[in-house]
Scaffold this motif. Sequence first.
Motif, PDB file in Angstrom:
ATOM      1  N   LEU A  95      -2.214 -15.150   2.922  1.00  0.00           N
ATOM      2  CA  LEU A  95      -2.646 -14.096   2.409  1.00  0.00           C
ATOM      3  C   LEU A  95      -1.920 -12.683   2.900  1.00  0.00           C
ATOM      4  CD1 LEU A  95      -4.774 -12.111   1.069  1.00  0.00           C
ATOM      5  CD2 LEU A  95      -6.252 -12.628   2.861  1.00  0.00           C
ATOM      6  N   GLN A  96      -1.499 -12.061   2.057  1.00  0.00           N
ATOM      7  CA  GLN A  96      -0.538 -10.900   2.362  1.00  0.00           C
ATOM      8  C   GLN A  96      -1.080  -9.457   1.938  1.00  0.00           C
ATOM      9  OE1 GLN A  96       3.319 -12.833   1.428  1.00  0.00           O
ATOM     10  NE2 GLN A  96       3.896 -12.144   3.255  1.00  0.00           N
ATOM     11  N   LEU A  97      -1.081  -8.651   2.659  1.00  0.00           N
ATOM     12  CA  LEU A  97      -1.922  -7.350   2.422  1.00  0.00           C
ATOM     13  C   LEU A  97      -0.911  -6.180   3.099  1.00  0.00           C
ATOM     14  CD1 LEU A  97      -5.467  -7.915   3.577  1.00  0.00           C
ATOM     15  CD2 LEU A  97      -4.744  -8.154   1.247  1.00  0.00           C
ATOM     16  N   GLY A  98      -0.716  -5.208   2.219  1.00  0.00           N
ATOM     17  CA  GLY A  98      -0.115  -4.194   2.823  1.00  0.00           C
ATOM     18  C   GLY A  98       0.012  -2.749   1.975  1.00  0.00           C
ATOM     19  N   PHE A  99       0.402  -1.744   2.668  1.00  0.00           N
ATOM     20  CA  PHE A  99       0.442  -0.603   1.946  1.00  0.00           C
ATOM     21  C   PHE A  99       1.771   0.182   2.541  1.00  0.00           C
ATOM     22  CE2 PHE A  99      -2.025   0.468   5.518  1.00  0.00           C
ATOM     23  CZ  PHE A  99      -1.401   1.579   6.239  1.00  0.00           C
ATOM     24  N   ALA A 100       2.237   1.175   1.443  1.00  0.00           N
ATOM     25  CA  ALA A 100       3.316   2.115   1.978  1.00  0.00           C
ATOM     26  C   ALA A 100       2.427   3.483   1.978  1.00  0.00           C
ATOM     27  CB  ALA A 100       4.511   2.045   0.840  1.00  0.00           C
ATOM     28  N   SER A 101       3.093   4.339   2.806  1.00  0.00           N
ATOM     29  CA  SER A 101       2.875   5.693   2.745  1.00  0.00           C
ATOM     30  C   SER A 101       3.879   6.624   3.153  1.00  0.00           C
ATOM     31  CB  SER A 101       1.430   6.142   4.000  1.00  0.00           C
ATOM     32  OG  SER A 101       2.287   6.008   5.146  1.00  0.00           O
ATOM     33  N   ASP A 102       3.670   8.039   2.885  1.00  0.00           N
ATOM     34  CA  ASP A 102       4.708   8.900   3.159  1.00  0.00           C
ATOM     35  C   ASP A 102       4.989   9.145   4.802  1.00  0.00           C
ATOM     36  OD1 ASP A 102       2.493  10.235   3.944  1.00  0.00           O
ATOM     37  OD2 ASP A 102       2.429  11.907   2.220  1.00  0.00           O
ATOM     38  N   ALA A 103       4.311   8.515   5.529  1.00  0.00           N
ATOM     39  CA  ALA A 103       4.708   8.269   7.088  1.00  0.00           C
ATOM     40  C   ALA A 103       4.905   6.974   7.411  1.00  0.00           C
ATOM     41  CB  ALA A 103       3.382   8.964   7.951  1.00  0.00           C
ATOM     42  N   SER A 105       4.093   2.757   7.165  1.00  0.00           N
ATOM     43  CA  SER A 105       3.586   1.898   6.237  1.00  0.00           C
ATOM     44  C   SER A 105       3.407   0.380   6.931  1.00  0.00           C
ATOM     45  CB  SER A 105       4.764   1.366   5.246  1.00  0.00           C
ATOM     46  OG  SER A 105       5.083   2.645   4.470  1.00  0.00           O
ATOM     47  N   TYR A 106       2.428  -0.406   6.555  1.00  0.00           N
ATOM     48  CA  TYR A 106       2.134  -1.536   7.193  1.00  0.00           C
ATOM     49  C   TYR A 106       1.656  -2.703   6.182  1.00  0.00           C
ATOM     50  CZ  TYR A 106      -1.602  -4.042   9.790  1.00  0.00           C
ATOM     51  OH  TYR A 106      -2.374  -5.334  10.219  1.00  0.00           O
ATOM     52  N   SER A 107       2.102  -3.975   6.683  1.00  0.00           N
ATOM     53  CA  SER A 107       1.855  -5.322   6.072  1.00  0.00           C
ATOM     54  C   SER A 107       1.119  -6.233   7.060  1.00  0.00           C
ATOM     55  CB  SER A 107       2.976  -5.692   5.247  1.00  0.00           C
ATOM     56  OG  SER A 107       3.924  -6.126   6.129  1.00  0.00           O
ATOM     57  N   TRP A 132       6.552   0.156   9.461  1.00  0.00           N
ATOM     58  CA  TRP A 132       7.944   0.670   9.252  1.00  0.00           C
ATOM     59  C   TRP A 132       7.741   1.954   8.601  1.00  0.00           C
ATOM     60  CZ3 TRP A 132       5.349  -2.747   6.223  1.00  0.00           C
ATOM     61  CH2 TRP A 132       5.291  -2.529   4.918  1.00  0.00           C
ATOM     62  N   HIS A 133       8.843   2.798   8.542  1.00  0.00           N
ATOM     63  CA  HIS A 133       8.928   4.240   7.880  1.00  0.00           C
ATOM     64  C   HIS A 133       9.476   3.927   6.892  1.00  0.00           C
ATOM     65  CE1 HIS A 133      10.540   8.367   7.465  1.00  0.00           C
ATOM     66  NE2 HIS A 133       9.462   8.461   8.124  1.00  0.00           N
ATOM     67  N   GLY A 134       8.934   4.597   5.745  1.00  0.00           N
ATOM     68  CA  GLY A 134       9.396   4.682   4.311  1.00  0.00           C
ATOM     69  C   GLY A 134       8.703   3.779   3.564  1.00  0.00           C
ATOM     70  N   SER A 135       9.317   3.548   2.282  1.00  0.00           N
ATOM     71  CA  SER A 135       8.580   2.999   1.134  1.00  0.00           C
ATOM     72  C   SER A 135       8.948   1.387   1.292  1.00  0.00           C
ATOM     73  CB  SER A 135       8.898   3.358   0.029  1.00  0.00           C
ATOM     74  OG  SER A 135      10.210   3.210  -0.357  1.00  0.00           O
ATOM     75  N   VAL A 136       9.863   1.092   1.847  1.00  0.00           N
ATOM     76  CA  VAL A 136      10.251  -0.497   1.929  1.00  0.00           C
ATOM     77  C   VAL A 136      10.547  -0.946   3.253  1.00  0.00           C
ATOM     78  CG1 VAL A 136      12.014  -2.072   0.778  1.00  0.00           C
ATOM     79  CG2 VAL A 136      11.354  -0.124  -0.422  1.00  0.00           C
ATOM     80  N   PRO A 381       8.739  -0.131  -4.971  1.00  0.00           N
ATOM     81  CA  PRO A 381       9.603  -1.158  -4.342  1.00  0.00           C
ATOM     82  C   PRO A 381       9.039  -1.617  -3.194  1.00  0.00           C
ATOM     83  CG  PRO A 381      10.203   1.316  -3.831  1.00  0.00           C
ATOM     84  CD  PRO A 381       9.287   1.154  -5.015  1.00  0.00           C
ATOM     85  N   TRP A 382       8.976  -2.806  -2.977  1.00  0.00           N
ATOM     86  CA  TRP A 382       8.291  -3.481  -1.685  1.00  0.00           C
ATOM     87  C   TRP A 382       9.077  -4.872  -1.420  1.00  0.00           C
ATOM     88  CZ3 TRP A 382       4.304  -1.736   0.819  1.00  0.00           C
ATOM     89  CH2 TRP A 382       3.649  -2.754   1.624  1.00  0.00           C
ATOM     90  N   GLN A 383       9.012  -5.174  -0.075  1.00  0.00           N
ATOM     91  CA  GLN A 383       9.685  -6.349   0.259  1.00  0.00           C
ATOM     92  C   GLN A 383       8.731  -6.767   1.781  1.00  0.00           C
ATOM     93  OE1 GLN A 383      13.866  -6.124   1.306  1.00  0.00           O
ATOM     94  NE2 GLN A 383      13.733  -7.930   2.478  1.00  0.00           N
ATOM     95  N   TRP A 384       8.263  -7.936   1.429  1.00  0.00           N
ATOM     96  CA  TRP A 384       7.170  -8.508   2.341  1.00  0.00           C
ATOM     97  C   TRP A 384       8.192  -8.931   3.836  1.00  0.00           C
ATOM     98  CZ3 TRP A 384       2.457  -7.847   1.942  1.00  0.00           C
ATOM     99  CH2 TRP A 384       1.620  -7.794   0.882  1.00  0.00           C
TER     100      TRP A 384
END
Length: 384
Positions: A95-103, A105-107, A132-136, A381-384
């Motif tokens: 099971l994988q969950l994650g989000f990207a933010s403008d500061a 991001s986390y998965s 991580w920092h950024g969207s990807v 854009p997303w990469q696990w």
Amino acid sequence: MLTAIAIRNYRSILDLKAPLSQLTVITGPNGSGKSNLYKSLRLLAETARGGVVHSLAREGGLESTFWAGPEKLTRSMKAREVEVQGGPRQSRVQLQLGFASDAFSYSITLGLPVPSTSAFSLDPEIKREVIWHGSVCRPASSLVERKGPMVRARDGRQWRVIHEHTPSFTSLFDTLADPVSAPEVFQLREFIRQWRFYDHFRTDKDAPARQPQLGTRTPVLSQDGHDLAAAIQTIMEIGDKALLDGSINDAFPGASIHVGSEADGRFTLYFQQEGLLRPLTAAELSDGTLRYLLLMAALLSPRPPSLMILNEPETSLHPDLLPALARLIARVSEETQVWVVSHASRLIAALNKADHCHSIELEKEFGATKVVDQGMLDEPPWQW
């Protein structure tokens, strides 16, 4: 602000990536997966509160939350040229969950443990976490990474190990949220802990919000709404009283509210309607009126959260109240990111009038939840 969410292998969600806005509306027919998307966000919130494993246990365990269909829906299956069928799995069930933010991001990746003689051998294990920092998530943008029990953090161009014995049943937020040694973990944990979820306030005759309650300063309305009177009084004293009064008048023209305090410190909410000789107490209000007041108190919090999620706020509300509720949500979303999960067409239409509103419509295709009309180029854009 959250800019994207990504879910893989959770109930009806096989693989979903969706962009988010300052105001995001989740719609779709019954059974399309709206509740699963909502629950997945709650699971993400539990990682920062130390409760993700317990939350999965309450849902029946990790195996019961896994996607129940085939590992991949092939083109032949979608064209109905062959039956939907499974085969030898090519990857581990996770099971994988994650989000990207403008500061930051986390998965997080959760999986089943290695078979053992432990009485807790069915407990899910946290296999991997990344900040991580950024969207990807790329090697160059990763800041903190946890694989199994080891956690390492970036130190310039190098990596340094900051923890070697992280328990498999706890998130790195539980053991490493130190503002000195791991400032990214600390900041992200506090960001997630600010998220607020409101769904299905009780409005029956015995609802806590209908009873007088001991009042203290309440900048944040509780989940069950028992401190409604204290929350409204707090808004009147240190919040946006003008917006509070305007929201009441928008929904109930000519009406007003005030809070009375008894000698024993109990607060009582009074609702004065145009044409009545006396105000009504919370115990006398209709379900819809009380629910609108609860939503209003939640939205006008003097301590606004980083993210507020409203699940089916239209419940018990008369359709004529929905435009006023939508205007209030749109106004609040200018300063606080808001999610609304709804199937009320009138509320959805009113929310979509806001320039900063993004609507996500869900549907099911062969049992899997997907975003309507979203192609590969429309996905964030997303990469696990």
